[in-house]
Design a protein around this motif. Structure first.
Motif, short mmCIF file in Angstrom:
data_model
loop_
_atom_site.label_atom_id
_atom_site.label_comp_id
_atom_site.label_asym_id
_atom_site.label_seq_id
_atom_site.Cartn_x
_atom_site.Cartn_y
_atom_site.Cartn_z
N GLN A 31 0.87 -1.18 0.00
CA GLN A 31 0.00 0.00 0.00
C GLN A 31 0.90 1.22 0.00
OE1 GLN A 31 -2.39 -1.34 3.56
NE2 GLN A 31 -3.94 -0.21 2.39
N LEU A 32 0.73 2.07 -0.97
CA LEU A 32 1.53 3.28 -1.11
C LEU A 32 0.58 4.47 -1.15
CD1 LEU A 32 4.51 4.07 -1.49
CD2 LEU A 32 4.17 3.84 -3.94
N PRO A 33 0.21 5.01 0.02
CA PRO A 33 -0.78 6.07 0.07
C PRO A 33 -0.35 7.34 -0.66
CG PRO A 33 -0.40 5.16 2.26
CD PRO A 33 0.67 4.61 1.36
N ALA A 34 -1.33 7.96 -1.31
CA ALA A 34 -1.11 9.24 -1.99
C ALA A 34 -1.98 10.30 -1.34
CB ALA A 34 -1.46 9.11 -3.47
N ASP A 35 -1.53 11.53 -1.40
CA ASP A 35 -2.30 12.65 -0.88
C ASP A 35 -3.59 12.78 -1.69
OD1 ASP A 35 -2.92 15.80 -1.15
OD2 ASP A 35 -2.03 15.37 0.81
N ARG A 36 -4.71 12.97 -1.02
CA ARG A 36 -6.01 13.05 -1.70
C ARG A 36 -6.13 14.25 -2.62
NH1 ARG A 36 -10.05 11.64 3.31
NH2 ARG A 36 -9.21 9.56 3.70
N GLU A 37 -5.54 15.35 -2.23
CA GLU A 37 -5.69 16.58 -3.00
C GLU A 37 -4.69 16.68 -4.16
OE1 GLU A 37 -5.76 20.03 -0.51
OE2 GLU A 37 -7.23 19.13 0.84
N THR A 38 -3.42 16.30 -3.90
CA THR A 38 -2.39 16.50 -4.92
C THR A 38 -2.08 15.23 -5.71
OG1 THR A 38 -0.57 15.94 -3.42
CG2 THR A 38 -1.29 18.27 -3.49
N GLY A 39 -2.41 14.06 -5.16
CA GLY A 39 -2.07 12.80 -5.81
C GLY A 39 -0.61 12.41 -5.62
N ARG A 40 0.15 13.22 -4.93
CA ARG A 40 1.57 12.96 -4.69
C ARG A 40 1.73 11.92 -3.59
NH1 ARG A 40 5.86 17.57 -2.66
NH2 ARG A 40 7.01 16.12 -1.38
N MET A 41 2.75 11.06 -3.73
CA MET A 41 3.03 10.06 -2.72
C MET A 41 3.29 10.75 -1.38
SD MET A 41 2.70 7.21 -4.15
CE MET A 41 1.69 7.77 -5.52
N ARG A 42 2.90 10.09 -0.29
CA ARG A 42 3.00 10.72 1.03
C ARG A 42 4.30 10.41 1.75
NH1 ARG A 42 -2.33 9.70 4.17
NH2 ARG A 42 -1.37 11.23 5.55
N GLY A 43 5.17 9.59 1.15
CA GLY A 43 6.48 9.34 1.74
C GLY A 43 6.54 8.14 2.67
N PHE A 44 5.47 7.34 2.68
CA PHE A 44 5.50 6.12 3.48
C PHE A 44 4.67 5.06 2.77
CE2 PHE A 44 1.82 8.40 5.05
CZ PHE A 44 0.85 7.41 5.22
N ALA A 45 4.83 3.81 3.24
CA ALA A 45 4.09 2.69 2.65
C ALA A 45 3.89 1.60 3.69
CB ALA A 45 4.87 2.12 1.46
N PHE A 46 3.04 0.66 3.35
CA PHE A 46 2.85 -0.54 4.16
C PHE A 46 3.09 -1.74 3.26
CE2 PHE A 46 0.28 2.75 6.11
CZ PHE A 46 0.69 2.67 7.43
N VAL A 47 3.88 -2.68 3.76
CA VAL A 47 4.21 -3.89 3.01
C VAL A 47 3.80 -5.09 3.84
CG1 VAL A 47 6.06 -5.25 1.96
CG2 VAL A 47 6.16 -2.74 1.88
N GLU A 48 3.04 -5.98 3.24
CA GLU A 48 2.61 -7.21 3.92
C GLU A 48 3.33 -8.38 3.27
OE1 GLU A 48 -1.48 -9.71 4.59
OE2 GLU A 48 -1.61 -7.53 4.35
#
Length: 103
Positions: A31-48
């Motif tokens: 999971q690589l979350p992006a900012d809702r407004e800009t679509g830019r990556m938020r600088g963190f992720a979750f790996v399972e």
């Protein structure tokens, strides 16, 4: 359980994470979350990963490692906290209480 990966480069992709974490076992999900407004990556992720042992190996190897020009922060992800509801801080007026904002 999943792994939190912080201090990521904003150019990182799911494929980059799959390749890097795949060296330590089977990656089930990224999971690589992006900012809702800009679509830019938020600088963190979750790996399972498939097993706890694989997760532990990845955390041990990658926490503090330099990757894509950044020093990674890698650890077990904490359960997501519930937001809002109680106003335990006593901020009733909307003000600057982040949990009262709607996005």
């Amino acid at each position: 359980m999943s792994i939190y990966v912080g201090n990521l480069s904003y150019e990182v992709t799911q494929e980059h994470l799959n390749q890097t974490f795949g060296e330590y076992g089977t990656v089930k999900r990224v999971q690589l979350p992006a900012d809702r407004e800009t679509g830019r990556m938020r600088g963190f992720a979750f790996v399972e990963m498939s097993t706890e042992a694989e997760e532990a190996a990845a955390i041990e190897a990658l926490d503090g490692a330099e990757w894509m020009g950044r020093d990674l922060k890698v650890n077990k992800a904490k359960p997501r906290e519930e937001r809002g509801g109680s106003n335990a801080g006593g901020n009733w007026g909307g003000g600057n209480n982040r949990s009262s904002r709607r996005y």
